[in-house]
Design a protein around this motif. Structure first.
Motif, PDB file in Angstrom:
ATOM      1  N   MET A   1       1.161  -0.970  -0.250  1.00 23.85           N
ATOM      2  CA  MET A   1      -0.400   0.210  -0.259  1.00 23.85           C
ATOM      3  C   MET A   1       0.943   1.267   0.099  1.00 23.85           C
ATOM      4  O   MET A   1       1.680   1.336   0.578  1.00 23.85           O
ATOM      5  CB  MET A   1      -0.543  -0.209   0.965  1.00 23.85           C
ATOM      6  CG  MET A   1      -1.883   1.108   1.404  1.00 23.85           C
ATOM      7  SD  MET A   1      -2.998   1.152   2.989  1.00 23.85           S
ATOM      8  CE  MET A   1      -4.162   2.246   2.810  1.00 23.85           C
ATOM      9  N   PRO A   2       0.754   2.259  -1.198  1.00 24.79           N
ATOM     10  CA  PRO A   2       1.483   3.101  -0.869  1.00 24.79           C
ATOM     11  C   PRO A   2       1.502   4.599   0.478  1.00 24.79           C
ATOM     12  O   PRO A   2       0.161   4.329   1.032  1.00 24.79           O
ATOM     13  CB  PRO A   2       1.173   4.349  -2.052  1.00 24.79           C
ATOM     14  CG  PRO A   2      -0.224   3.976  -1.875  1.00 24.79           C
ATOM     15  CD  PRO A   2      -0.833   2.144  -1.693  1.00 24.79           C
ATOM     16  N   LEU A   3       3.064   4.858   0.712  1.00 23.20           N
ATOM     17  CA  LEU A   3       2.580   6.121   1.411  1.00 23.20           C
ATOM     18  C   LEU A   3       1.585   7.603   1.405  1.00 23.20           C
ATOM     19  O   LEU A   3       1.377   7.434   0.314  1.00 23.20           O
ATOM     20  CB  LEU A   3       4.252   6.345   1.867  1.00 23.20           C
ATOM     21  CG  LEU A   3       5.116   4.971   2.513  1.00 23.20           C
ATOM     22  CD1 LEU A   3       6.506   5.796   2.763  1.00 23.20           C
ATOM     23  CD2 LEU A   3       4.307   4.541   3.934  1.00 23.20           C
ATOM     24  N   SER A   4       0.946   7.815   2.560  1.00 20.87           N
ATOM     25  CA  SER A   4       0.212   8.455   2.322  1.00 20.87           C
ATOM     26  C   SER A   4       1.196  10.068   1.943  1.00 20.87           C
ATOM     27  O   SER A   4       2.702  10.112   2.216  1.00 20.87           O
ATOM     28  CB  SER A   4      -0.645   9.120   3.487  1.00 20.87           C
ATOM     29  OG  SER A   4       0.811   9.633   4.640  1.00 20.87           O
ATOM     30  N   THR A   5       0.857  11.305   1.390  1.00 26.31           N
ATOM     31  CA  THR A   5       1.994  12.275   0.933  1.00 26.31           C
ATOM     32  C   THR A   5       2.341  12.723   2.400  1.00 26.31           C
ATOM     33  O   THR A   5       3.941  12.706   1.949  1.00 26.31           O
ATOM     34  CB  THR A   5       0.722  13.186   0.238  1.00 26.31           C
ATOM     35  OG1 THR A   5       0.551  12.840  -0.816  1.00 26.31           O
ATOM     36  CG2 THR A   5       2.003  14.080  -0.091  1.00 26.31           C
ATOM     37  N   GLU A   6       1.748  13.131   3.543  1.00 26.83           N
ATOM     38  CA  GLU A   6       2.271  12.964   5.039  1.00 26.83           C
ATOM     39  C   GLU A   6       3.298  12.391   5.580  1.00 26.83           C
ATOM     40  O   GLU A   6       4.270  12.519   5.768  1.00 26.83           O
ATOM     41  CB  GLU A   6       0.867  13.101   5.463  1.00 26.83           C
ATOM     42  CG  GLU A   6       1.418  14.330   7.388  1.00 26.83           C
ATOM     43  CD  GLU A   6      -0.040  13.820   7.911  1.00 26.83           C
ATOM     44  OE1 GLU A   6       0.791  14.961   9.176  1.00 26.83           O
ATOM     45  OE2 GLU A   6      -0.244  13.847   7.630  1.00 26.83           O
ATOM     46  N   THR A   7       3.009  11.099   5.055  1.00 24.99           N
ATOM     47  CA  THR A   7       3.789  10.121   5.394  1.00 24.99           C
ATOM     48  C   THR A   7       4.730  10.147   5.166  1.00 24.99           C
ATOM     49  O   THR A   7       6.325  10.123   5.920  1.00 24.99           O
ATOM     50  CB  THR A   7       3.310   8.688   5.390  1.00 24.99           C
ATOM     51  OG1 THR A   7       2.037   8.538   6.779  1.00 24.99           O
ATOM     52  CG2 THR A   7       4.433   7.222   6.221  1.00 24.99           C
ATOM     53  N   ALA A   8       4.966   9.840   3.469  1.00 24.10           N
ATOM     54  CA  ALA A   8       5.896   9.423   2.698  1.00 24.10           C
ATOM     55  C   ALA A   8       7.026  11.709   3.158  1.00 24.10           C
ATOM     56  O   ALA A   8       8.719  11.041   3.151  1.00 24.10           O
ATOM     57  CB  ALA A   8       6.257  10.008   1.068  1.00 24.10           C
ATOM     58  N   GLN A   9       6.705  12.262   3.344  1.00 22.00           N
ATOM     59  CA  GLN A   9       7.129  13.357   3.278  1.00 22.00           C
ATOM     60  C   GLN A   9       8.229  13.520   4.949  1.00 22.00           C
ATOM     61  O   GLN A   9       9.172  13.956   5.265  1.00 22.00           O
ATOM     62  CB  GLN A   9       6.382  14.905   3.527  1.00 22.00           C
ATOM     63  CG  GLN A   9       6.988  16.252   3.751  1.00 22.00           C
ATOM     64  CD  GLN A   9       8.161  16.426   2.376  1.00 22.00           C
ATOM     65  OE1 GLN A   9       7.898  16.620   1.779  1.00 22.00           O
ATOM     66  NE2 GLN A   9       8.820  16.744   2.772  1.00 22.00           N
ATOM     67  N   GLU A  10       7.232  12.884   5.415  1.00 14.93           N
ATOM     68  CA  GLU A  10       7.739  12.174   6.739  1.00 14.93           C
ATOM     69  C   GLU A  10       8.740  11.542   6.895  1.00 14.93           C
ATOM     70  O   GLU A  10      10.262  12.070   7.356  1.00 14.93           O
ATOM     71  CB  GLU A  10       7.032  12.251   8.264  1.00 14.93           C
ATOM     72  CG  GLU A  10       6.034  12.795   8.259  1.00 14.93           C
ATOM     73  CD  GLU A  10       5.149  12.286   9.144  1.00 14.93           C
ATOM     74  OE1 GLU A  10       4.901  11.602   9.472  1.00 14.93           O
ATOM     75  OE2 GLU A  10       3.913  13.471   9.570  1.00 14.93           O
ATOM     76  N   SER A  11       8.910  10.642   6.448  1.00 10.94           N
ATOM     77  CA  SER A  11      10.083   9.831   5.861  1.00 10.94           C
ATOM     78  C   SER A  11      10.863  10.419   4.992  1.00 10.94           C
ATOM     79  O   SER A  11      12.277  10.230   5.463  1.00 10.94           O
ATOM     80  CB  SER A  11       9.616   8.738   5.133  1.00 10.94           C
ATOM     81  OG  SER A  11      10.690   7.659   4.389  1.00 10.94           O
ATOM     82  N   PHE A  12      11.131  11.271   4.350  1.00 11.94           N
ATOM     83  CA  PHE A  12      11.963  11.817   3.285  1.00 11.94           C
ATOM     84  C   PHE A  12      12.697  13.366   3.838  1.00 11.94           C
ATOM     85  O   PHE A  12      14.032  13.409   4.548  1.00 11.94           O
ATOM     86  CB  PHE A  12      11.685  12.919   1.903  1.00 11.94           C
ATOM     87  CG  PHE A  12      12.169  13.930   1.151  1.00 11.94           C
ATOM     88  CD1 PHE A  12      12.609  12.932  -0.370  1.00 11.94           C
ATOM     89  CD2 PHE A  12      12.759  14.991   1.895  1.00 11.94           C
ATOM     90  CE1 PHE A  12      13.505  13.514  -0.825  1.00 11.94           C
ATOM     91  CE2 PHE A  12      13.424  15.875   0.792  1.00 11.94           C
ATOM     92  CZ  PHE A  12      13.717  14.901  -0.232  1.00 11.94           C
ATOM     93  N   ASP A  13      12.388  13.217   4.821  1.00 12.41           N
ATOM     94  CA  ASP A  13      12.525  14.470   5.927  1.00 12.41           C
ATOM     95  C   ASP A  13      13.852  14.337   7.298  1.00 12.41           C
ATOM     96  O   ASP A  13      14.790  14.004   7.146  1.00 12.41           O
ATOM     97  CB  ASP A  13      11.566  15.490   6.438  1.00 12.41           C
ATOM     98  CG  ASP A  13      10.804  16.608   5.882  1.00 12.41           C
ATOM     99  OD1 ASP A  13      10.977  16.701   4.849  1.00 12.41           O
ATOM    100  OD2 ASP A  13       9.884  17.525   6.370  1.00 12.41           O
ATOM    101  N   ALA A  14      13.024  12.885   7.288  1.00 16.84           N
ATOM    102  CA  ALA A  14      14.064  11.980   8.038  1.00 16.84           C
ATOM    103  C   ALA A  14      15.049  11.214   7.739  1.00 16.84           C
ATOM    104  O   ALA A  14      15.916  11.569   8.445  1.00 16.84           O
ATOM    105  CB  ALA A  14      12.771  11.325   8.970  1.00 16.84           C
ATOM    106  N   ASP A  15      15.229  10.700   6.628  1.00 19.98           N
ATOM    107  CA  ASP A  15      16.358  10.853   5.690  1.00 19.98           C
ATOM    108  C   ASP A  15      16.899  11.868   5.070  1.00 19.98           C
ATOM    109  O   ASP A  15      18.292  11.166   5.685  1.00 19.98           O
ATOM    110  CB  ASP A  15      15.931  10.020   4.537  1.00 19.98           C
ATOM    111  CG  ASP A  15      15.062   8.410   4.825  1.00 19.98           C
ATOM    112  OD1 ASP A  15      15.449   8.227   5.475  1.00 19.98           O
ATOM    113  OD2 ASP A  15      14.303   8.285   3.008  1.00 19.98           O
ATOM    114  N   TRP A  16      17.083  12.471   5.427  1.00 20.67           N
ATOM    115  CA  TRP A  16      17.423  13.870   5.094  1.00 20.67           C
ATOM    116  C   TRP A  16      18.218  14.337   6.185  1.00 20.67           C
ATOM    117  O   TRP A  16      19.533  14.869   6.786  1.00 20.67           O
ATOM    118  CB  TRP A  16      17.281  14.700   4.409  1.00 20.67           C
ATOM    119  CG  TRP A  16      17.496  16.278   4.297  1.00 20.67           C
ATOM    120  CD1 TRP A  16      18.637  16.700   2.882  1.00 20.67           C
ATOM    121  CD2 TRP A  16      18.280  17.091   5.813  1.00 20.67           C
ATOM    122  NE1 TRP A  16      19.585  18.003   3.230  1.00 20.67           N
ATOM    123  CE2 TRP A  16      18.933  18.136   4.368  1.00 20.67           C
ATOM    124  CE3 TRP A  16      17.883  18.115   6.065  1.00 20.67           C
ATOM    125  CZ2 TRP A  16      19.954  19.037   4.938  1.00 20.67           C
ATOM    126  CZ3 TRP A  16      18.095  18.710   7.310  1.00 20.67           C
ATOM    127  CH2 TRP A  16      19.259  19.395   6.250  1.00 20.67           C
TER     128      TRP A  16
END
Length: 273
Positions: free
Chosen positions: A1-16
């Protein structure tokens, strides 16, 4: 199931955040470039150098240092005394010697030999408070295509220090699209096997980001596709200290778009704006 936009952004931020924290730790290493106290250019005439023991000279592609009684250096754990010969060192290469708490970098830049003492008590390192950066923005993480040249192209670029030039083998270029424009960047070989290094400026350079250059590391996939995440664009040593010999980007890497991503002008340089 694809990540929600909010969850994807949180993951992107955390990785950075994780990546940038690791990069900051590397930058603040006790013997990293923030620890450099002096930049000495060696000549044929023997000379004492501030921050390093011995009397130094360079001639016929060989560095010589004469250590007096009570002076010593260590190389790979082995103590050096008396007259010591070092060389030759390849362009952009170097060796590290140790004198007490100081690491003595001996390197070749622009065909000349340099000596740079690195001391953990250097004020630039001791007072370092981190580097400001833009908040991560997925809009500046774009796909591109690496297109190798038929033959690597020798590319001459300037340096942060006047009077020297760097020559790099450019294996190819990266084509991508950003802000509605088709763009390309000449790439050099990176430090890690299979990686590429891109030096560039953009329309933020000299305003919110360091004027001379920023760097981005990319790794092409087998099919030539690359991820250009400009959120991970970093400053080179010359952004912090005048004791660096960093290369400048080739003319074609001066991008006509504003890349409001990645590291900004260091606090140490902001009073020069």
């Amino acid at each position: 199931m694809p990540l929600s936009t909010e969850t994807a952004q949180e993951s992107f931020d955390a990785d950075w955040q994780e990546w940038h924290a690791a990069h900051e730790r590397h930058r603040a290493h006790p013997h990293g470039f923030l620890a450099v106290t002096h930049l000495h250019w060696l000549g044929s005439e023997p000379a004492r150098l501030e921050g390093a023991p011995g009397t130094w000279s360079a001639e016929d592609d060989v560095v010589r240092v004469v250590l007096e009684a009570g002076e010593s250096l260590q190389r790979d754990g082995q103590e050096l005394n008396g007259a010591v010969t070092l060389g030759s060192i390849e362009e952009r290469g170097g060796i590290n010697l140790v004198a007490g708490e100081t690491v003595i970098e001996v390197a070749k830049r622009g065909g000349e030999y340099i000596v740079r003492p690195r001391n953990p008590e250097n004020g630039l390192l001791r007072d370092y408070q981190g580097t400001p950066a833009y908040s991560p923005d997925a809009a500046f993480a774009v796909r591109g295509t690496y297109e190798p040249f038929e033959v690597p192209r020798p590319t001459t670029v300037g340096a942060a220090v006047e009077g020297i030039q760097h020559v790099y083998e450019a294996p190819g270029e990266i084509r991508f699209k950003l802000a509605g424009q088709k763009l390309a960047l000449t790439a050099f070989n990176g430090h890690a096997p299979g990686s590429l290094s891109v030096l560039f400026t953009d329309q933020t350079s000299g305003a919110t980001t360091y004027a001379a250059n920023r760097s981005l590391s990319v790794v092409p996939a087998a099919d030539g596709s690359v991820q250009l995440d400009f959120n991970r664009a970093v400053n080179l040593p010359c952004a912090y200290t005048d004791l660096a010999t960093c290369p400048l980007p080739p003319a074609e890497n001066r991008l006509p778009v504003a890349i409001a991503a990645g590291e900004k002008i260091p606090y140490e340089r902001q009073d020069q704006l």
